[in-house]
Enzyme design. Structure first.
Site, mmCIF file in Angstrom:
data_model
loop_
_atom_site.group_PDB
_atom_site.id
_atom_site.type_symbol
_atom_site.label_atom_id
_atom_site.label_comp_id
_atom_site.label_asym_id
_atom_site.label_seq_id
_atom_site.Cartn_x
_atom_site.Cartn_y
_atom_site.Cartn_z
ATOM 1 N N LEU A 130 0.833 -1.212 0.000
ATOM 2 C CA LEU A 130 0.000 0.000 0.000
ATOM 3 C C LEU A 130 0.865 1.258 0.000
ATOM 4 C CD1 LEU A 130 -2.805 -1.014 2.484
ATOM 5 C CD2 LEU A 130 -2.635 -1.390 0.020
ATOM 6 N N ARG A 134 0.598 13.833 7.267
ATOM 7 C CA ARG A 134 1.381 14.309 8.403
ATOM 8 C C ARG A 134 2.819 14.673 8.018
ATOM 9 N NH1 ARG A 134 -0.706 9.150 11.723
ATOM 10 N NH2 ARG A 134 -1.003 8.492 9.563
ATOM 11 N N ASN A 158 36.466 25.434 -22.136
ATOM 12 C CA ASN A 158 35.834 24.328 -22.861
ATOM 13 C C ASN A 158 34.510 24.729 -23.492
ATOM 14 O OD1 ASN A 158 34.707 24.684 -20.319
ATOM 15 N ND2 ASN A 158 34.053 22.548 -20.165
HETATM 16 C C1 UD1 Z 1 -2.389 1.948 9.621
HETATM 17 C C2 UD1 Z 1 -3.419 1.077 10.319
HETATM 18 C C3 UD1 Z 1 -3.099 1.026 11.801
HETATM 19 C C4 UD1 Z 1 -1.689 0.539 12.020
HETATM 20 C C5 UD1 Z 1 -0.682 1.363 11.222
HETATM 21 C C6 UD1 Z 1 0.671 0.695 11.267
HETATM 22 C C7 UD1 Z 1 -5.468 1.387 9.036
HETATM 23 C C8 UD1 Z 1 -6.788 2.038 9.010
HETATM 24 N N1 UD1 Z 1 -4.725 1.632 10.120
HETATM 25 O O1 UD1 Z 1 -2.565 3.269 10.154
HETATM 26 O O2 UD1 Z 1 -4.028 0.159 12.452
HETATM 27 O O3 UD1 Z 1 -1.371 0.580 13.395
HETATM 28 O O4 UD1 Z 1 -1.085 1.433 9.839
HETATM 29 O O5 UD1 Z 1 1.652 1.473 10.639
HETATM 30 O O6 UD1 Z 1 -5.142 0.642 8.158
HETATM 31 N N2 UD1 Z 1 -2.837 3.968 1.993
HETATM 32 C C9 UD1 Z 1 -3.315 3.811 0.711
HETATM 33 N N3 UD1 Z 1 -4.550 4.277 0.405
HETATM 34 C C10 UD1 Z 1 -5.356 4.880 1.316
HETATM 35 C C11 UD1 Z 1 -4.854 5.043 2.637
HETATM 36 C C12 UD1 Z 1 -3.585 4.567 2.939
HETATM 37 O O7 UD1 Z 1 -2.635 3.262 -0.150
HETATM 38 O O8 UD1 Z 1 -6.475 5.263 0.953
HETATM 39 C C13 UD1 Z 1 -1.479 3.462 2.315
HETATM 40 C C14 UD1 Z 1 -0.550 4.558 2.768
HETATM 41 O O9 UD1 Z 1 0.138 5.115 1.671
HETATM 42 C C15 UD1 Z 1 0.404 3.796 3.695
HETATM 43 C C16 UD1 Z 1 -0.470 2.667 4.241
HETATM 44 O O10 UD1 Z 1 -1.579 2.557 3.368
HETATM 45 O O11 UD1 Z 1 1.478 3.255 2.995
HETATM 46 C C17 UD1 Z 1 -0.943 2.944 5.651
HETATM 47 O O12 UD1 Z 1 -1.708 4.132 5.653
HETATM 48 P P1 UD1 Z 1 -1.559 5.214 6.803
HETATM 49 O O13 UD1 Z 1 -2.472 6.340 6.493
HETATM 50 O O14 UD1 Z 1 -0.140 5.510 7.060
HETATM 51 O O15 UD1 Z 1 -2.180 4.386 7.999
HETATM 52 P P2 UD1 Z 1 -1.903 4.588 9.548
HETATM 53 O O16 UD1 Z 1 -2.692 5.727 10.038
HETATM 54 O O17 UD1 Z 1 -0.455 4.590 9.806
HETATM 55 CA CA CA Z 2 1.348 4.711 8.608
#
Ligand code: UD1
Ligand code: CA
Length: 462
Positions: free
Chosen positions: A9, A16, A388
Site C-alpha cells: 500500500l 502528516r 571548454n
Molecule cells: C495503519 C493502520 C493502523 C496501524 C498502522 C501501522 C489502518 C486504518 N490503520 O494506520 O491500524 O497501526 O497502519 O503502521 O489501516 N494507503 C493507501 N490508500 C489509502 C490510505 C492509505 O494506499 O487510501 C497506504 C498509505 O500510503 C500507507 C499505508 O496505506 O502506505 C498505511 O496508511 P496510513 O495512512 O499511514 O495508515 P496509519 O494511520 O499509519
Molecule cells: Ca502509517
C-alpha cells in the site's frame, strides 16, 4: 503449495509529512522508503507483487521502475481497506495467500514475514495480523483481545476510548490473508469512523462474524515495524539506520572518528583500515578502498576510491573514479566523469569535470579542468583554465605526458598539447602544439622607472 501474492500500500499522500512529495518517496538511507518493503517482498519470489499508488503515482512508478511489479492506481484515497480492494481484478483468479505490506514501514524483515506466513498457514487462518508491543503506542491501531486472549478487533487511535488507548499491543499494518476471504470481506466494511475511511483492519470483525479464524503474530523487535508518518519519525529512523550501518563498518575494521556525524548509505562499501573523519557523507553506490584516509567534511556520491587514497579536508566528489594513492584537496570539487590515475594530486580550489587524468599528474592550485584528457607526470600550474565552452558547445582538450603548463595559462578548446610540451606562464593557447615544443605569447614587457612617484604627485594635485 499455496500460491503467494503481495500487496503493497503506497497511495497515501502522508498528510502528516506536510509534503508535496508522496510519503513513500521520502528518502531513508539514500533510497525511497518504498524500496525497503519492496525488497522484503521480492525475497519471497511471490507470483505477483502489486503496488497500490495514488498520490504522485507516476513519480512513485518512476522511482521503482527497475522493479518487476504490477501497479494499481487508487484514484481517491478512501482508506487502507479501499486501497486493497483496488487490486481485486488482479487477484480475481487467485486462490492463494496474500501478504499485505505498508509502503511506510521500511524495516520489516524477511524472517518476520516468514513467521507471519507460516503461522497463518499452520493455523489455516483466514487472516493473520502482525502485532507488536510498544511502550509508546501513540498513533497506531490497538489490538483488542477477549478474556481468553483471542484477537477480537482493531481500533484506530482516533476512534479509541481512553481505556483502549492504554493498550500497548499495536497493529503493524502487515497481514497474511487468504485471497478468497479477503475481497468479499472488503466489500462489507463501512466507513463509519472518525476519518470516514474504509479501514482494512475492519476485516477482523468480518472474519469473526463469519466464524473464520483470525490469528496474531507478535514481532520480537518493535523497531522493525515502526511506521513513518512524520518528518520527525523519518529523522529518528534515519538516525537509527545510520547507527546500525556505522556500527557494521566499525565491526568490519573501518575507523569512524565521529560516528555521530558520519553518513553512509546502505549500498556503500568500505575497505579495511580506512579512516573516516567527521562530517563525511558517503552516498549512493560509493566504494572506498582499503587504508584510505578521509580527513573530514567530504561529500561523495557514486564515487569509487581505490586503496590508500587521501581526501584532505573538505572535498566534494560525484561520479568519480580515483586510483591508488591519489591525494585530493583540501577544498576540491570533482564533478561527474572525473577519473584520476594512481598518485594524482589535486590540490586546493581545483575543479574538474569529465577529466581523465593520468598517473602522477599534479594540479595543485586554483584550476579548472573540464572536458580534458591529461597524460602522466604532467604538471598543471596554478590558475590554469581549460576554456571548454564557447557559449554554444563544449570542446575537449588533450594534454600529453610530462607536459609543464605554466601558471595562469588558458587553454582554448578544442586543443591538443603533445607530450613534453612546455607552456610558458600566462599563455593563451589556441592552436595545437606538437610534442616537445614550447608555446608562449609574444608580449612586450615594459618597465617605466619612477612612474609610481609621478602618479602619486598627480593624484595629490587634484
Ligand atoms: C495503519 C493502520 C493502523 C496501524 C498502522 C501501522 C489502518 C486504518 N490503520 O494506520 O491500524 O497501526 O497502519 O503502521 O489501516 N494507503 C493507501 N490508500 C489509502 C490510505 C492509505 O494506499 O487510501 C497506504 C498509505 O500510503 C500507507 C499505508 O496505506 O502506505 C498505511 O496508511 P496510513 O495512512 O499511514 O495508515 P496509519 O494511520 O499509519
Ligand atoms: Ca502509517
Amino acid at each position: 503449495m499455496t500460491e503467494l501474492g503481495v500487496i503493497l500500500l503506497a497511495a497515501g499522500l502522508g498528510k502528516r509529512m506536510k509534503s508535496s512529495l508522496p510519503k513513500v518517496l521520502h528518502r531513508l538511507g539514500g533510497k525511497p522508503l518504498l524500496q525497503y518493503p519492496l525488497s522484503a517482498a521480492q525475497q519471497f519470489e511471490p507470483k505477483k507483487i502489486t503496488v497500490v499508488v495514488g498520490h504522485g503515482a507516476e513519480r512513485v512508478r518512476q522511482a521503482c521502475s527497475d522493479r518487476d511489479v504490477a501497479w494499481v492506481v487508487q484514484e481517491r484515497q478512501l482508506g487502507t481497506g479501499h486501497a486493497v480492494l483496488c487490486t481485486r481484478e488482479i487477484y480475481r483468479q487467485f486462490a492463494g495467500d496474500l501478504m499485505i505490506l505498508s509502503g511506510d514501514v521500511p524495516f520489516i524483515t524477511k524472517q518476520t514475514l516468514e513467521a507471519l506466513l507460516s503461522h497463518h498457514r499452520k493455523e489455516k487462518a483466514a487472516l493473520t495480523v502482525l502485532t507488536a508491543c510498544m511502550d509508546r503506542p501513540a498513533g497506531y491501531g490497538r489490538i483488542l483481545r477477549d478474556g481468553r486472549g483471542a484477537i477480537e478487533g482493531i481500533v484506530e487511535e482516533r476512534d479509541a476510548s481512553e481505556a483502549q488507548k492504554e493498550i500497548k499491543e499495536i497493529n503493524a499494518g502487515i497481514y497474511a490473508v487468504s485471497a478468497p476471504f479477503l475481497f468479499p470481506a472488503l466489500e462489507r466494511i463501512s466507513n463509519e469512523n472518525d476519518q470516514g475511511e474504509y479501514y482494512l483492519p475492519d476485516i477482523v470483525d468480518i472474519a469473526l462474524q463469519d466464524g473464520a479464524r483470525v490469528c496474531a503474530v507478535q514481532v520480537e523487535n518493535p523497531r522493525e515495524i515502526a511506521g513513518i508518518n512524520t518528518r520527525e519519525e523519518l529523522a529518528l529512523m534515519e538516525k537509527s539506520l545510520q547507527e546500525k550501518i556505522n556500527r557494521g563498518w566499525m565491526e568490519a575494521g573501518v575507523t569512524l572518528k565521529d560516528p555521530q556525524t558520519t553518513y553512509i548509505d546502505e549500498e556503500v562499501v568500505i575497505g579495511k583500515d580506512t579512516f573516516i573523519g567527521p562530517n563525511t557523507h558517503l552516498l549512493g553506490r560509493t566504494v572506498v578502498g582499503e587504508r584510505c584516509r578521509i580527513d573530514g567534511s567530504a561529500y561523495l556520491t557514486d564515487t569509487q576510491l581505490s586503496d590508500e587514497v587521501h581526501l584532505r579536508f573538505s572535498v566534494v566528489l560525484s561520479n568519480c573514479r580515483v586510483e591508488d594513492g591519489a591525494i585530493i584537496g583540501p577544498f576540491a570539487h570533482l564533478r561527474p566523469g572525473t577519473s584520476l590515475g594512481r598518485q594524482v594530486h589535486i590540490g586546493n580550489f581545483v575543479e574538474t569535470k569529465e577529466a581523465a587524468i593520468g598517473e602522477g599528474t599534479k594540479a595543485n592550485h586554483l584550476t579548472y579542468l573540464g572536458d580534458v584528457t591529461i597524460g602522466r607526470e604532467t604538471n598543471i600550474g596554478a590558475g590554469t583554465i581549460t576554456c571548454n565552452y564557447d557559449g554554444f558547445k563544449k570542446y575537449r582538450t588533450a594534454i600529453g605526458d610530462r607536459v609543464q603548463v605554466g601558471s595562469d595559462s588558458t587553454l582554448v578548446a578544442p586543443l591538443s598539447l603533445g607530450d613534453d610540451v612546455y607552456v610558458a606562464t600566462a599563455t593563451t593557447v589556441r592552436r595545437d602544439v606538437p610534442a616537445g615544443a614550447l608555446v608562449y605569447n609574444e608580449r612586450q614587457e615594459r618597465v617605466k622607472e619612477g612612474w609610481t612617484e609621478q602618479k602619486r604627485k598627480k593624484m595629490k594635485k587634484l
